[in-house]
Design a protein around this motif. Structure first.
Motif, PDB file in Angstrom:
ATOM      1  N   LEU A 116      34.380 -89.361  -6.499  1.00 46.42           N
ATOM      2  CA  LEU A 116      35.387 -90.181  -5.819  1.00 46.42           C
ATOM      3  C   LEU A 116      34.801 -91.486  -5.300  1.00 46.42           C
ATOM      4  O   LEU A 116      35.424 -92.549  -5.433  1.00 46.42           O
ATOM      5  CB  LEU A 116      36.019 -89.384  -4.676  1.00 46.42           C
ATOM      6  N   ALA A 117      33.603 -91.439  -4.693  1.00 50.56           N
ATOM      7  CA  ALA A 117      33.020 -92.655  -4.121  1.00 50.56           C
ATOM      8  C   ALA A 117      32.768 -93.703  -5.197  1.00 50.56           C
ATOM      9  O   ALA A 117      33.109 -94.883  -5.027  1.00 50.56           O
ATOM     10  CB  ALA A 117      31.724 -92.322  -3.386  1.00 50.56           C
ATOM     11  N   ARG A 118      32.171 -93.287  -6.321  1.00 49.36           N
ATOM     12  CA  ARG A 118      31.917 -94.237  -7.408  1.00 49.36           C
ATOM     13  C   ARG A 118      33.216 -94.732  -8.014  1.00 49.36           C
ATOM     14  O   ARG A 118      33.355 -95.901  -8.378  1.00 49.36           O
ATOM     15  CB  ARG A 118      31.049 -93.585  -8.478  1.00 49.36           C
ATOM     16  N   LYS A 119      34.182 -93.827  -8.112  1.00 51.79           N
ATOM     17  CA  LYS A 119      35.470 -94.216  -8.680  1.00 51.79           C
ATOM     18  C   LYS A 119      36.132 -95.295  -7.829  1.00 51.79           C
ATOM     19  O   LYS A 119      36.631 -96.301  -8.350  1.00 51.79           O
ATOM     20  CB  LYS A 119      36.376 -92.990  -8.776  1.00 51.79           C
ATOM     21  N   LEU A 120      36.113 -95.125  -6.512  1.00 47.76           N
ATOM     22  CA  LEU A 120      36.734 -96.113  -5.635  1.00 47.76           C
ATOM     23  C   LEU A 120      35.997 -97.445  -5.691  1.00 47.76           C
ATOM     24  O   LEU A 120      36.623 -98.513  -5.622  1.00 47.76           O
ATOM     25  CB  LEU A 120      36.785 -95.580  -4.199  1.00 47.76           C
ATOM     26  N   ASP A 121      34.676 -97.401  -5.818  1.00 42.69           N
ATOM     27  CA  ASP A 121      33.913 -98.639  -5.978  1.00 42.69           C
ATOM     28  C   ASP A 121      34.349 -99.394  -7.230  1.00 42.69           C
ATOM     29  O   ASP A 121      34.571-100.603  -7.205  1.00 42.69           O
ATOM     30  CB  ASP A 121      32.410 -98.345  -6.066  1.00 42.69           C
ATOM     31  N   LEU A 122      34.479 -98.648  -8.345  1.00 42.37           N
ATOM     32  CA  LEU A 122      34.848 -99.294  -9.604  1.00 42.37           C
ATOM     33  C   LEU A 122      36.295 -99.781  -9.583  1.00 42.37           C
ATOM     34  O   LEU A 122      36.621-100.810 -10.181  1.00 42.37           O
ATOM     35  CB  LEU A 122      34.618 -98.344 -10.770  1.00 42.37           C
ATOM     36  N   VAL A 123      37.154 -99.048  -8.906  1.00 46.35           N
ATOM     37  CA  VAL A 123      38.535 -99.512  -8.757  1.00 46.35           C
ATOM     38  C   VAL A 123      38.569-100.849  -8.027  1.00 46.35           C
ATOM     39  O   VAL A 123      39.309-101.769  -8.399  1.00 46.35           O
ATOM     40  CB  VAL A 123      39.387 -98.460  -8.011  1.00 46.35           C
ATOM     41  N   GLU A 124      37.738-100.973  -6.986  1.00 44.33           N
ATOM     42  CA  GLU A 124      37.675-102.236  -6.245  1.00 44.33           C
ATOM     43  C   GLU A 124      37.192-103.373  -7.140  1.00 44.33           C
ATOM     44  O   GLU A 124      37.749-104.475  -7.124  1.00 44.33           O
ATOM     45  CB  GLU A 124      36.751-102.080  -5.040  1.00 44.33           C
ATOM     46  N   TRP A 125      36.124-103.112  -7.946  1.00 42.41           N
ATOM     47  CA  TRP A 125      35.643-104.121  -8.895  1.00 42.41           C
ATOM     48  C   TRP A 125      36.757-104.511  -9.859  1.00 42.41           C
ATOM     49  O   TRP A 125      36.994-105.689 -10.113  1.00 42.41           O
ATOM     50  CB  TRP A 125      34.456-103.591  -9.698  1.00 42.41           C
ATOM     51  N   PHE A 126      37.416-103.484 -10.398  1.00 44.99           N
ATOM     52  CA  PHE A 126      38.459-103.732 -11.393  1.00 44.99           C
ATOM     53  C   PHE A 126      39.575-104.603 -10.827  1.00 44.99           C
ATOM     54  O   PHE A 126      39.988-105.591 -11.448  1.00 44.99           O
ATOM     55  CB  PHE A 126      39.037-102.407 -11.897  1.00 44.99           C
ATOM     56  N   VAL A 182      30.398-108.326 -11.463  1.00 44.54           N
ATOM     57  CA  VAL A 182      30.389-106.899 -11.134  1.00 44.54           C
ATOM     58  C   VAL A 182      29.049-106.487 -10.528  1.00 44.54           C
ATOM     59  O   VAL A 182      28.717-105.308 -10.479  1.00 44.54           O
ATOM     60  CB  VAL A 182      30.720-106.019 -12.361  1.00 44.54           C
ATOM     61  N   GLY A 183      28.271-107.463 -10.069  1.00 50.55           N
ATOM     62  CA  GLY A 183      27.030-107.162  -9.376  1.00 50.55           C
ATOM     63  C   GLY A 183      25.927-106.613 -10.249  1.00 50.55           C
ATOM     64  O   GLY A 183      25.083-105.843  -9.790  1.00 50.55           O
ATOM     65  N   MET A 184      25.887-107.024 -11.539  1.00 53.43           N
ATOM     66  CA  MET A 184      24.904-106.462 -12.458  1.00 53.43           C
ATOM     67  C   MET A 184      24.003-107.523 -13.087  1.00 53.43           C
ATOM     68  O   MET A 184      23.378-107.272 -14.116  1.00 53.43           O
ATOM     69  CB  MET A 184      25.607-105.657 -13.559  1.00 53.43           C
ATOM     70  N   ARG A 185      23.899-108.680 -12.478  1.00 52.50           N
ATOM     71  CA  ARG A 185      23.047-109.728 -13.028  1.00 52.50           C
ATOM     72  C   ARG A 185      21.597-109.247 -13.171  1.00 52.50           C
ATOM     73  O   ARG A 185      20.928-109.560 -14.147  1.00 52.50           O
ATOM     74  CB  ARG A 185      23.093-110.970 -12.143  1.00 52.50           C
ATOM     75  N   ASP A 186      21.120-108.462 -12.191  1.00 54.06           N
ATOM     76  CA  ASP A 186      19.729-108.010 -12.223  1.00 54.06           C
ATOM     77  C   ASP A 186      19.477-106.938 -13.280  1.00 54.06           C
ATOM     78  O   ASP A 186      18.322-106.567 -13.513  1.00 54.06           O
ATOM     79  CB  ASP A 186      19.317-107.466 -10.850  1.00 54.06           C
ATOM     80  N   PHE A 187      20.537-106.423 -13.905  1.00 52.89           N
ATOM     81  CA  PHE A 187      20.392-105.365 -14.904  1.00 52.89           C
ATOM     82  C   PHE A 187      20.755-105.850 -16.305  1.00 52.89           C
ATOM     83  O   PHE A 187      20.948-105.044 -17.213  1.00 52.89           O
ATOM     84  CB  PHE A 187      21.264-104.159 -14.525  1.00 52.89           C
ATOM     85  N   ALA A 188      20.851-107.155 -16.485  1.00 56.47           N
ATOM     86  CA  ALA A 188      21.276-107.716 -17.770  1.00 56.47           C
ATOM     87  C   ALA A 188      20.351-107.317 -18.908  1.00 56.47           C
ATOM     88  O   ALA A 188      20.800-107.144 -20.050  1.00 56.47           O
ATOM     89  CB  ALA A 188      21.370-109.239 -17.673  1.00 56.47           C
ATOM     90  N   ASP A 189      19.058-107.152 -18.638  1.00 55.15           N
ATOM     91  CA  ASP A 189      18.098-106.840 -19.692  1.00 55.15           C
ATOM     92  C   ASP A 189      17.824-105.343 -19.823  1.00 55.15           C
ATOM     93  O   ASP A 189      16.972-104.931 -20.617  1.00 55.15           O
ATOM     94  CB  ASP A 189      16.782-107.579 -19.437  1.00 55.15           C
ATOM     95  N   ALA A 237      30.190-112.668 -16.339  1.00 60.32           N
ATOM     96  CA  ALA A 237      30.872-111.379 -16.201  1.00 60.32           C
ATOM     97  C   ALA A 237      29.985-110.354 -15.495  1.00 60.32           C
ATOM     98  O   ALA A 237      30.454-109.595 -14.634  1.00 60.32           O
ATOM     99  CB  ALA A 237      31.288-110.858 -17.572  1.00 60.32           C
ATOM    100  N   LEU A 238      28.700-110.328 -15.833  1.00 62.43           N
ATOM    101  CA  LEU A 238      27.786-109.385 -15.185  1.00 62.43           C
ATOM    102  C   LEU A 238      27.611-109.720 -13.706  1.00 62.43           C
ATOM    103  O   LEU A 238      27.541-108.814 -12.862  1.00 62.43           O
ATOM    104  CB  LEU A 238      26.433-109.389 -15.904  1.00 62.43           C
ATOM    105  N   ALA A 253      29.453-101.952 -16.354  1.00 66.47           N
ATOM    106  CA  ALA A 253      29.156-102.856 -17.466  1.00 66.47           C
ATOM    107  C   ALA A 253      30.328-102.925 -18.447  1.00 66.47           C
ATOM    108  O   ALA A 253      30.641-103.994 -18.990  1.00 66.47           O
ATOM    109  CB  ALA A 253      27.886-102.411 -18.189  1.00 66.47           C
ATOM    110  N   VAL A 254      30.974-101.789 -18.661  1.00 71.87           N
ATOM    111  CA  VAL A 254      32.121-101.763 -19.570  1.00 71.87           C
ATOM    112  C   VAL A 254      33.280-102.582 -19.007  1.00 71.87           C
ATOM    113  O   VAL A 254      33.978-103.288 -19.744  1.00 71.87           O
ATOM    114  CB  VAL A 254      32.550-100.300 -19.835  1.00 71.87           C
ATOM    115  N   ILE A 255      33.502-102.492 -17.690  1.00 73.26           N
ATOM    116  CA  ILE A 255      34.538-103.309 -17.066  1.00 73.26           C
ATOM    117  C   ILE A 255      34.212-104.790 -17.223  1.00 73.26           C
ATOM    118  O   ILE A 255      35.082-105.606 -17.544  1.00 73.26           O
ATOM    119  CB  ILE A 255      34.704-102.921 -15.583  1.00 73.26           C
ATOM    120  N   ALA A 256      32.929-105.140 -17.019  1.00 69.93           N
ATOM    121  CA  ALA A 256      32.518-106.536 -17.222  1.00 69.93           C
ATOM    122  C   ALA A 256      32.784-106.974 -18.649  1.00 69.93           C
ATOM    123  O   ALA A 256      33.269-108.091 -18.893  1.00 69.93           O
ATOM    124  CB  ALA A 256      31.037-106.690 -16.882  1.00 69.93           C
TER     125      ALA A 256
END
Length: 241
Positions: free
Chosen positions: A157-167, A112-119, A108-109, A133-136
């Motif tokens: 807006l920029a971060r929101k659109l990024d997260l919408v794309e992930w979602f 959403v491009g967060m493998r490097d932040f798992a720890d 799941a991480l 992380a919450v979406i993951a």
């Protein structure tokens, strides 16, 4: 399909719903667009079983598994991001073995491009990364119904659109029946397959729109989506005049 039939609900002395009838088609994203205080969060909490209606009934939820994205990330501060995902996976059917729990969290991480932040711990991440992380976490849990309570409201807006794309990319893989509530028209028209506009309480449905643009094609500059935006604005402004 989820159905609310003649639902009644009060919040203290405030009458939120007085015979509300609403449908959320299965495998689609249904957006509830309405002003603050119109009962959007209470509606989600009734779907989740946290609150009970005082009249009417809710159909199509029953014992189905539910994932819930709240307004705030609600990550456990003393657990790593991986640990937060593992916490919601432990003890669920088919996910009881430790190695399987770890695999699902890592997968799941990565998505959403967060493998490097798992720890990392939640306090070490930006607001946008915590929301990612919450979406993951929501998609790691095998929910059949996804409830979303304005989880993007604090983002630019920029971060929101990024997260919408992930979602949308994650949602397309499992297509859970989704109810998303917001007061943001752009969120509604980008995410919603069906958009229902609520009035101020007691909430009434003042507009219902089926989005003509497929999810993968939704861009703010798309003329078809701009037409949806204009229709939503008209419905809100007409109600206020």
């Amino acid at each position: 399909m989820i159905r609310l039939v003649n639902v009644q609900k009060r919040f203290g002395e405030l009458l939120l719903f007085d015979g509300l009838n609403l449908r959320a088609p299965g495998g689609k994203v249904s957006v509830i667009l309405g002003p603050s205080g119109c009962g959007k969060t209470s509606l989600l909490n009734m779907l989740a079983g946290i609150l009970q209606p005082e009249g009417g009934r809710i159909e199509g939820v029953g014992t189905r598994r539910i994932s819930y994205l709240f307004q705030e990330p609600r990550l456990i501060p003393w657990r790593t991001i991986r640990g937060n995902l593992e916490f919601v996976l432990q003890g669920n059917e088919g996910l009881t073995e430790r190695l399987e729990v770890r695999r699902r969290a890592e997968e799941a991480l990565a998505r959403v491009g967060m493998r490097d932040f798992a720890d990392a711990y939640p306090a070490e991440l930006s607001g946008g990364m915590r929301q990612r992380a919450v979406i993951a976490r929501a998609f790691a849990y095998p929910g059949e119904i996804l409830l979303m309570d304005e989880p993007l409201q604090a983002l630019d807006l920029a971060r929101k659109l990024d997260l919408v794309e992930w979602f949308l990319s994650l949602w397309a893989e499992t297509t859970p029946t989704t109810v998303f509530v917001t007061h943001d028209i752009q969120e509604a028209m980008i995410l919603g397959d069906y958009i229902t506009v609520f009035s101020a309480p007691p909430a009434r449905i003042i507009k219902e729109i089926e989005n003509p643009v497929p999810p993968a094609e939704r861009r703010l500059e798309d003329p078809r989506l701009m037409s949806v935006e204009a229709e939503l604005y008209r419905s809100i402004l007409d109600k206020r005049s």
